[in-house]
Design an enzyme around this catalytic site. Structure first.
Site, short mmCIF file in Angstrom:
data_model
loop_
_atom_site.label_atom_id
_atom_site.label_comp_id
_atom_site.label_asym_id
_atom_site.label_seq_id
_atom_site.Cartn_x
_atom_site.Cartn_y
_atom_site.Cartn_z
N ASP A 171 -5.97 29.39 33.73
CA ASP A 171 -7.21 30.16 33.85
C ASP A 171 -7.37 30.94 32.54
O ASP A 171 -6.61 31.87 32.26
CB ASP A 171 -7.10 31.10 35.07
CG ASP A 171 -8.37 31.90 35.30
OD1 ASP A 171 -9.09 32.17 34.33
OD2 ASP A 171 -8.63 32.27 36.47
N LYS A 198 -17.90 35.58 33.55
CA LYS A 198 -17.39 36.64 32.68
C LYS A 198 -17.84 36.42 31.23
O LYS A 198 -19.02 36.35 30.98
CB LYS A 198 -15.87 36.69 32.83
CG LYS A 198 -15.38 36.73 34.29
CD LYS A 198 -15.85 37.99 34.99
CE LYS A 198 -15.27 38.23 36.36
NZ LYS A 198 -15.35 37.20 37.35
N ARG A 251 -26.53 16.87 43.08
CA ARG A 251 -25.12 17.21 43.36
C ARG A 251 -24.16 16.40 42.49
O ARG A 251 -23.00 16.73 42.37
CB ARG A 251 -24.85 16.99 44.86
CG ARG A 251 -23.51 17.48 45.32
CD ARG A 251 -23.41 17.72 46.83
NE ARG A 251 -24.29 16.95 47.67
CZ ARG A 251 -24.11 15.68 48.03
NH1 ARG A 251 -23.05 15.03 47.61
NH2 ARG A 251 -24.99 15.06 48.80
N TYR A 259 -5.20 36.52 39.42
CA TYR A 259 -6.33 37.23 40.04
C TYR A 259 -6.12 37.21 41.57
O TYR A 259 -5.75 36.17 42.13
CB TYR A 259 -7.61 36.51 39.63
CG TYR A 259 -8.85 36.92 40.36
CD1 TYR A 259 -9.29 38.24 40.36
CD2 TYR A 259 -9.62 35.97 41.04
CE1 TYR A 259 -10.45 38.59 41.02
CE2 TYR A 259 -10.77 36.32 41.69
CZ TYR A 259 -11.18 37.64 41.69
OH TYR A 259 -12.33 37.99 42.35
C1 LIG Z 1 -9.19 35.63 35.95
C2 LIG Z 1 -10.22 35.28 36.98
N1 LIG Z 1 -10.28 34.02 37.44
C3 LIG Z 1 -11.18 33.64 38.36
C4 LIG Z 1 -12.07 34.54 38.89
C5 LIG Z 1 -13.05 34.09 39.93
O1 LIG Z 1 -14.28 33.86 39.32
P1 LIG Z 1 -15.70 33.94 40.09
O2 LIG Z 1 -15.90 35.37 40.47
O3 LIG Z 1 -16.67 33.43 39.08
O4 LIG Z 1 -15.57 33.05 41.28
C6 LIG Z 1 -12.07 35.86 38.44
C7 LIG Z 1 -13.01 36.84 38.97
O5 LIG Z 1 -12.96 38.01 38.71
C8 LIG Z 1 -11.11 36.24 37.46
O6 LIG Z 1 -11.04 37.50 37.00
#
Ligand SMILES: Cc1ncc(COP(=O)(O)O)c(C=O)c1O
Length: 402
Positions: free
Chosen positions: A189, A214, A63, A116
């Site tokens: 992000d 992604k 961890r 998101y």
């Molecule tokens: C721009 C963005 N940030 C964060 C996330 C969250 O990521 P995760 O699905 O890996 O938790 C997503 C998920 O689609 C996303 O599109």
């Protein structure tokens, strides 16, 4: 324990120990091995004491850190041109830890209203219930952003480099300057852009966050998150994650690390494909509107041209189907033969998502309308396939709506 000694143990003991922990040998594996171990042993108890006491660069417990995961962190820190990075079990876990490391009860967050959907939910529910106040702003309106920060008590400004699903590109240098002027940190992000297109840390961001599910991994086979930042802030995040435990396992870290090797090739091809498809869609009579920062009609075209490499405007294209009701969008999605209707993006496969049904499902119709997300809007994550095949698939599916 050497192999000779192991031979003298009884069957059940050898079943447990034989072959394990070989002495280090004189070779270096080309690819970082997967280390599926929850604890680590040391040459002697003195070393163990130093490790448990927090010696730098020593692994203690799964961890707290793992060599495969650390290799991934080193790679992402390098690509984002940051001192360090910390991997998490998902993009949401990375966002959660980052926000948690910046705020406490009574503090304020200013956030883009284009985030998101699940990030908005995280801010409202988890942080809202902890007494953190969140104000959502139009992140392209710098005067509005500054007015929100001027009201005081803001610890964090949160945005996405390229927003989901309308692909609005944020003016990161200006946002960093405003945030820092008011004593706030800027967290970005960078999932949609990837460090191949832009490195927010070099433009002033304090945290660069990814859903590594992604583009970074790119093959739709892993869920992961990562934050690139300074060494000090990485340490703060790790202290949080040692307690919360949203760690990325070594198998998953291996997959992301492997995916990273082809990130430039994939991104380049995907951006080129996306640009081609956006231009084709823009001419189609059944398409009401195309959202793609590479098109001069997009509200962020100028910012995108300034921040992104020449000709590369990202690999997502959102578009609105004319007279786009839920029924018509559903009929269109059902006719697709190549493009996958999947609630993700950034993979080698082309994938399409209906925000009303997926990413922005948790929001009310009024909230979606305020964000500019119409019932006819779909988001296409363009893959590495031959662009002619992607266009042919879109064409035949649209033809069914005529
Ligand atoms: C721009 C963005 N940030 C964060 C996330 C969250 O990521 P995760 O699905 O890996 O938790 C997503 C998920 O689609 C996303 O599109």
């Amino acid at each position: 324990m050497d192999d000779q000694r192991r031979l003298h143990f009884r069957f059940a003991t050898r079943a447990v120990h034989a072959g394990e922990r070989p002495n280090p040998r004189d070779f270096i594996p080309t690819a970082t091995p997967i280390y599926p171990t929850s604890t680590f042993l040391y040459q002697n108890i003195e070393q163990m004491d130093a490790a448990l006491g927090g010696a730098v660069g020593v692994f203690v417990y799964g961890r707290y850190g793992n060599p495969t995961t650390e290799a991934l962190e080193t790679a992402v820190a390098s690509l984002e041109e940051q001192e360090a990075a910390l991997a998490f079990a998902s993009g949401m876990a990375a966002l959660h830890a980052t926000i948690l490391s910046c705020v406490e009860a009574g503090d304020r967050i200013v956030a883009s209203r284009d985030l998101y959907g699940q990030t908005i939910t995280l801010l409202r529910t988890i942080f809202g219930s902890l007494g953190v106040r969140v104000e959502f702003v139009d992140i392209l309106d710098l005067a509005q952003v500054e007015a929100a920060l001027r009201r005081g008590g803001v610890r964090l400004l949160l945005c996405e480099t390229i927003s989901n699903p309308l692909l609005r590109v944020t003016d990161l240098p200006s946002l960093a300057e405003i945030a820092h002027r008011y004593g706030a940190r800027l967290a970005v992000d960078n999932t949609f852009a990837t460090p191949y297109l832009v490195r927010p840390g070099t433009l002033g961001a304090d945290y660069v966050i990814h859903s590594a599910t992604k583009y970074l991994s790119g093959h739709g086979d892993v869920t992961a998150g990562i934050v690139a930042t300074t060494a000090d802030r990485r340490w703060e995040l790790n202290e949080i994650n040692k307690t919360i435990g949203s760690i990325l396992g070594p198998f998953e870290a291996f997959l992301v690390l492997r995916g990273l090797k082809t990130l430039p090739l994939r991104m380049h091809r995907q951006c080129e494909n996306a640009s081609r498809i956006a231009c084709w869609l823009a001419e189609h009579p059944l398409i009401e509107r195309v959202h793609y920062p590479g098109l001069p009609t997009h509200p962020s075209h100028e910012t995108a041209a300034r921040l992104l490499p020449p000709g590369l405007y990202g690999a997502i294209v959102s578009f609105e189907i004319r007279h786009g009701t839920r029924e018509r969008v559903t009929a269109f999605l059902e006719r697709l033969r190549l493009i996958l209707p999947a609630t993700t993006l950034g993979d080698v496969y082309s994938e399409i998502l209906y925000p009303v049904m997926a990413s922005h499902r948790g929001l009310s119709p009024e909230e979606r309308q305020a964000m500019g997300i119409s019932d006819g809007l779909v988001r296409l994550s363009v893959g590495i396939e031959d662009p002619e095949d992607i266009i042919a698939d879109l064409e035949q599916a649209l033809a069914s709506l005529a």
